[in-house]
Design an enzyme around this catalytic site. Structure first.
Site, PDB file in Angstrom:
ATOM      1  N   ARG A   1       9.601 -12.246  -9.415  1.00  0.00           N
ATOM      2  CA  ARG A   1       9.784 -13.037 -10.855  1.00  0.00           C
ATOM      3  C   ARG A   1       9.160 -12.925 -11.775  1.00  0.00           C
ATOM      4  O   ARG A   1       7.542 -13.021 -11.383  1.00  0.00           O
ATOM      5  CB  ARG A   1      10.204 -14.618 -10.124  1.00  0.00           C
ATOM      6  CG  ARG A   1      11.621 -14.528  -9.344  1.00  0.00           C
ATOM      7  CD  ARG A   1      11.743 -15.932  -8.804  1.00  0.00           C
ATOM      8  NE  ARG A   1      10.191 -16.238  -7.506  1.00  0.00           N
ATOM      9  CZ  ARG A   1      10.556 -17.522  -7.688  1.00  0.00           C
ATOM     10  NH1 ARG A   1      10.436 -18.224  -7.455  1.00  0.00           N
ATOM     11  NH2 ARG A   1       8.868 -18.033  -7.144  1.00  0.00           N
TER      12      ARG A   1
ATOM     13  N   ASP B   1       1.037  -1.427  -0.179  1.00  0.00           N
ATOM     14  CA  ASP B   1       0.313   0.525   0.202  1.00  0.00           C
ATOM     15  C   ASP B   1       0.408   1.133   0.135  1.00  0.00           C
ATOM     16  O   ASP B   1       1.404   1.569   0.465  1.00  0.00           O
ATOM     17  CB  ASP B   1      -1.002  -0.343   1.361  1.00  0.00           C
ATOM     18  CG  ASP B   1      -1.934   1.180   0.965  1.00  0.00           C
ATOM     19  OD1 ASP B   1      -3.094   0.654   0.734  1.00  0.00           O
ATOM     20  OD2 ASP B   1      -2.090   1.975   2.229  1.00  0.00           O
ATOM     21  N   ILE B   2       0.675   2.207  -1.042  1.00  0.00           N
ATOM     22  CA  ILE B   2       1.392   3.837  -1.181  1.00  0.00           C
ATOM     23  C   ILE B   2       1.263   4.709  -0.467  1.00  0.00           C
ATOM     24  O   ILE B   2       0.010   4.267   0.432  1.00  0.00           O
ATOM     25  CB  ILE B   2       1.120   4.162  -2.509  1.00  0.00           C
ATOM     26  CG1 ILE B   2       0.923   3.010  -3.785  1.00  0.00           C
ATOM     27  CG2 ILE B   2       2.032   5.393  -2.271  1.00  0.00           C
ATOM     28  CD1 ILE B   2       0.946   3.834  -4.966  1.00  0.00           C
TER      29      ILE B   2
ATOM     30  N   GLU C   1      -4.754   2.253  -4.341  1.00  0.00           N
ATOM     31  CA  GLU C   1      -2.980   2.246  -3.992  1.00  0.00           C
ATOM     32  C   GLU C   1      -2.325   0.989  -3.517  1.00  0.00           C
ATOM     33  O   GLU C   1      -1.520   1.206  -3.356  1.00  0.00           O
ATOM     34  CB  GLU C   1      -2.551   3.666  -3.400  1.00  0.00           C
ATOM     35  CG  GLU C   1      -3.531   3.632  -1.904  1.00  0.00           C
ATOM     36  CD  GLU C   1      -3.787   3.833  -1.781  1.00  0.00           C
ATOM     37  OE1 GLU C   1      -4.710   4.777  -0.713  1.00  0.00           O
ATOM     38  OE2 GLU C   1      -5.748   4.452  -2.126  1.00  0.00           O
TER      39      GLU C   1
ATOM     40  N   ASP D   1      -1.957   9.067 -10.700  1.00  0.00           N
ATOM     41  CA  ASP D   1      -2.022   7.695 -11.871  1.00  0.00           C
ATOM     42  C   ASP D   1      -0.776   8.119 -12.299  1.00  0.00           C
ATOM     43  O   ASP D   1      -0.832   6.525 -12.368  1.00  0.00           O
ATOM     44  CB  ASP D   1      -3.133   8.620 -12.824  1.00  0.00           C
ATOM     45  CG  ASP D   1      -4.753   8.264 -12.320  1.00  0.00           C
ATOM     46  OD1 ASP D   1      -5.335   8.851 -12.554  1.00  0.00           O
ATOM     47  OD2 ASP D   1      -4.768   7.885 -10.921  1.00  0.00           O
TER      48      ASP D   1
ATOM     49  N   HIS E   1      -5.455  14.355  -9.099  1.00  0.00           N
ATOM     50  CA  HIS E   1      -4.748  12.802  -9.399  1.00  0.00           C
ATOM     51  C   HIS E   1      -4.416  12.373 -10.674  1.00  0.00           C
ATOM     52  O   HIS E   1      -4.006  10.846 -11.110  1.00  0.00           O
ATOM     53  CB  HIS E   1      -6.974  12.401  -9.910  1.00  0.00           C
ATOM     54  CG  HIS E   1      -7.458  12.395  -8.353  1.00  0.00           C
ATOM     55  ND1 HIS E   1      -7.424  11.588  -7.992  1.00  0.00           N
ATOM     56  CD2 HIS E   1      -7.818  13.546  -8.176  1.00  0.00           C
ATOM     57  CE1 HIS E   1      -8.540  11.701  -6.411  1.00  0.00           C
ATOM     58  NE2 HIS E   1      -8.752  12.820  -6.981  1.00  0.00           N
TER      59      HIS E   1
ATOM     60  N   ASN F   1      -2.453  12.872  -3.865  1.00  0.00           N
ATOM     61  CA  ASN F   1      -3.587  13.377  -5.059  1.00  0.00           C
ATOM     62  C   ASN F   1      -4.371  14.338  -4.623  1.00  0.00           C
ATOM     63  O   ASN F   1      -4.059  15.300  -5.553  1.00  0.00           O
ATOM     64  CB  ASN F   1      -4.669  12.482  -4.621  1.00  0.00           C
ATOM     65  CG  ASN F   1      -4.761  10.754  -5.499  1.00  0.00           C
ATOM     66  OD1 ASN F   1      -4.331  11.103  -6.261  1.00  0.00           O
ATOM     67  ND2 ASN F   1      -5.398   9.491  -5.214  1.00  0.00           N
TER      68      ASN F   1
END
Length: 664
Positions: free
Chosen positions: A563, A531-532, A574, A548, A544, A539
């Site tokens: 991999r 999660d960012i 996010e 994005d 936004h 934002n």
């Protein structure tokens, strides 16, 4: 404001359709028993039989009076009644209890029908018991009872070749499918039932089915077919004898919907009022509730919101009294829409929420999807755009899936139709060839000339078959390409190009069991939720479009550091999910740490400049693929709790589920 009203009008018409479909389900099949072997004709051959048949027909319009007469009849003929007389007594009881909505007292009569079947060694008699049990199961929303009894009824119809039972099965099944939103399946069953009821001379059932077909064709967008069947139903209403007020209610209710779709709103209101008048003659509280709710929808179309609120409230009160949760929910959706437009925003939103909860609990996806959109509009009316946007996103995702499923259904229907036509043409060609062979045997003097003709025809036929083969191959190729494109659209995130949440579900359910060769080996799976951090601030600060761009670059970094065999998908907003397979269970922390470093190692380049981004990660270990498949929700929940712990610990770090404390 005009756009909002146009949208609300569309939604209300959709809900109106669902309500009348539910009403049609309740009023299904006016059982005109004329088979097997002409039961009604045999019953009417005696004076006593004619009296019983009259009581049976009266049961649907005057259940209370019919019950008194049946009791008198049984007192006068306590024993040794002929089989048909005994059967029709029990069928009349079933019908009158159904009309009066007595959901308890019908059960002993079902058992008596079964006892008659066993006593006279006539298994077909049980078909009537299965039918009525399915009918009562349907109005009490007991799907297990409906499905089991319909299956037994269909089996009897197939084993003993009883067209009436087949028609009854198809009719009830079509009603159920239409309520679920499977409109093409419902139409197919209705058309088959239409033919069978017409052969049986059951005009009332034919008229009702034709009316329902008109409504379903409107919903699928086939307007010419809808208008055709609507006209047929209108011409048939005077042919229904004896008068069946319940079926006339359904026919005029459906006609109101057709008029509404044509923009003939005055005629729509007139048809609805006629349907209401007929419904009052039935004496059914359930029908009274349904009509009040439908009229509230009509008043919504005329923007008479006070009247709409009044009628919806009355309908809901009756529906609660008879414990019809479905009608309560439809009424709440109509009431909520009217309240929202009348300025009673909080009450309207609450009613729509309650309706949505019921539709989703009953898995009524089409009406639930439309209610999501209605809820978004209700929030928009209050200028709560954050909630409006959230509900609209849910609507869009589920509506897209529903449209995809509908398109798949149409594709299958086209394929089946194409194969049937192809087979029919091949049969026709074979018949012609057989005729030529017969002519050769009968007229040997023409053998040489006919042989030449055959050669020429074979060449032509082979040419036609070859051309058809090429065309079929081309069409199949295009169909496969279209299917692949639709599959890709429904399983890929449009912004990042990663797999989406739906694909992960498909991967867990289908792909993983076939590809997982290490169920009992030392290989492990790792589920990571990424999660960012502070993405909302990005934002809010940069817009936004910058958010994005960061999502796209992060997805590229995640794909690069993982991999080839690992699954990377956008989980939502996010948040991303990674499913990785490793032979060493101690590598899970290294994998998470590698992701953290790859994100924080260099700023994200955007049109607004370089931006430093960090992520938080929660992860858990899964012992093998079988465990991942069977307990998927459990492991995602563990990873999510670990992610939450990482956030609580200050972000920009990874936390294993085994390190999360579950104490106070």
């Amino acid at each position: 404001m005009t756009q909002c009203h146009t949208f609300l009008s569309l939604i209300q018409r959709r809900l109106h359709l669902y309500c009348l479909i539910g009403l049609a389900c309740y009023a299904c099949v006016a059982l005109a028993v004329s088979s097997p072997a002409g039961l009604s004709d045999r019953l009417n051959s005696t004076e006593e039989g004619r009296h019983l048949y009259t009581l049976y027909l009266q049961a649907r319009n005057t259940p209370a009076a019919t019950k008194r007469q049946l009791i008198d009849y049984e007192r006068q003929h306590p024993q040794n009644r002929p089989l048909l007389h005994a059967l029709y007594v029990q069928l009349a009881y079933c019908r009158l209890y159904f009309q009066s909505e007595d959901l308890e007292n019908y059960k002993p009569h079902i058992q008596k029908i079964i006892a008659l079947s066993d006593k006279h060694k006539a298994p077909w008699i049980k078909g009537f018991a299965y039918y009525w049990q399915a009918r009562f199961g349907h109005i009490t929303h007991n799907s297990d009872i409906v499905e089991s009894n319909l299956a037994q009824l269909a089996a009897i119809a197939e084993q003993i070749n009883i067209p009436l039972f087949t028609a009854m099965t198809l009719d009830l099944r079509a009603n159920i499918e239409s309520l679920k939103g499977n409109n093409h399946l419902a139409i197919a069953d209705y058309l088959k039932a239409y033919t069978l009821f017409e052969e049986q001379g059951d005009i009332g059932s034919v008229a009702r089915i034709v009316s329902n077909l008109a409504t379903l064709y409107l919903y699928t967008g086939e307007f010419e077919e809808a208008l055709k069947y609507s006209a047929i139903a209108e011409n048939m209403e005077n042919d229904i004898t004896p008068v069946n007020y319940r079926q006339l209610t359904i026919i005029f209710n459906n006609r109101a919907y057709v008029f509404g779709k044509q923009g003939k709103h005055q005629k729509e209101l007139e048809a609805m009022m006629t349907a209401t008048q007929y419904s009052k003659k039935v004496g059914s509280r359930r029908l009274e509730a349904a009509m009040s709710i439908n009229i509230s929808d009509t008043y919504n179309q005329f923007e008479q919101y006070a009247q709409a609120i009044k009628m919806a409230t009355e309908g809901i009160a009756i529906a609660r009294e008879i414990e019809s949760h479905y009608l309560v929910a439809v009424g709440q959706s109509n009431l909520g829409a009217a309240q929202s437009k009348a300025g009673q925003h909080q009450e309207g939103i609450q009613n729509i929420h309650d309706a949505l909860a019921y539709f989703e609990s009953e898995k009524l996806e089409p009406i639930a999807v439309e209610t999501l959109k209605m809820l978004a509009e209700a929030y928009a009316d209050t200028k709560d755009y954050e909630n409006a946007f959230m509900w609209y996103l849910q609507y869009h995702e589920r509506f897209t899936k529903m449209q995809f499923d509908l398109r798949q259904e149409k594709i299958i229907h086209i394929q089946e139709k194409f194969e049937a036509e192809k087979k029919q043409k091949e049969i026709s060609i074979l018949k012609k060839d057989n005729q030529l062979q017969t002519a050769l045997i009968d007229q040997r003097e023409w053998q040489r000339n006919i042989g030449i003709v055959i050669v020429i025809m074979v060449i032509i036929i082979l040419s036609l078959l070859f051309n058809r083969y090429r065309l079929s191959k081309h069409l199949n190729l295009r169909l496969e390409q279209s299917n692949l494109k639709l599959y890709d659209q429904s399983h890929k995130d449009a912004l990042t190009g990663l797999f989406n949440r739906r694909y992960i579900r498909t991967y867990i359910d289908n792909i993983l069991p076939r590809g997982d060769r290490h169920i009992t080996s030392t290989h492990y799976y790792i589920v990571l939720l990424v999660d960012i951090d502070f993405f909302k601030d990005v934002n809010d600060t940069y817009g936004h479009h910058i958010g994005d761009a960061i999502l796209v670059e992060l997805s590229q970094r995640l794909q690069h550091i993982n991999r080839k065999g690992d699954i990377v998908a956008r989980w939502g907003g996010e948040e991303f999910i990674i499913i990785a397979e490793h032979s060493n269970e101690h590598h899970q922390h290294k994998i998470a740490a590698r992701i953290l470093e790859a994100v924080r190692a260099s700023p994200f380049n955007t049109s607004a400049g370089s931006i430093n981004i960090t992520v938080s990660i929660g992860y858990c270990k899964v012992s093998n693929g079988q465990a991942l498949k069977e307990h998927w929700d459990k492991y995602t929940c563990l990873a999510d709790k670990a992610l939450y712990q990482a956030k609580e610990n200050g972000r920009d770090q990874c936390v294993s589920a085994k390190d999360v404390s579950y104490g106070a």
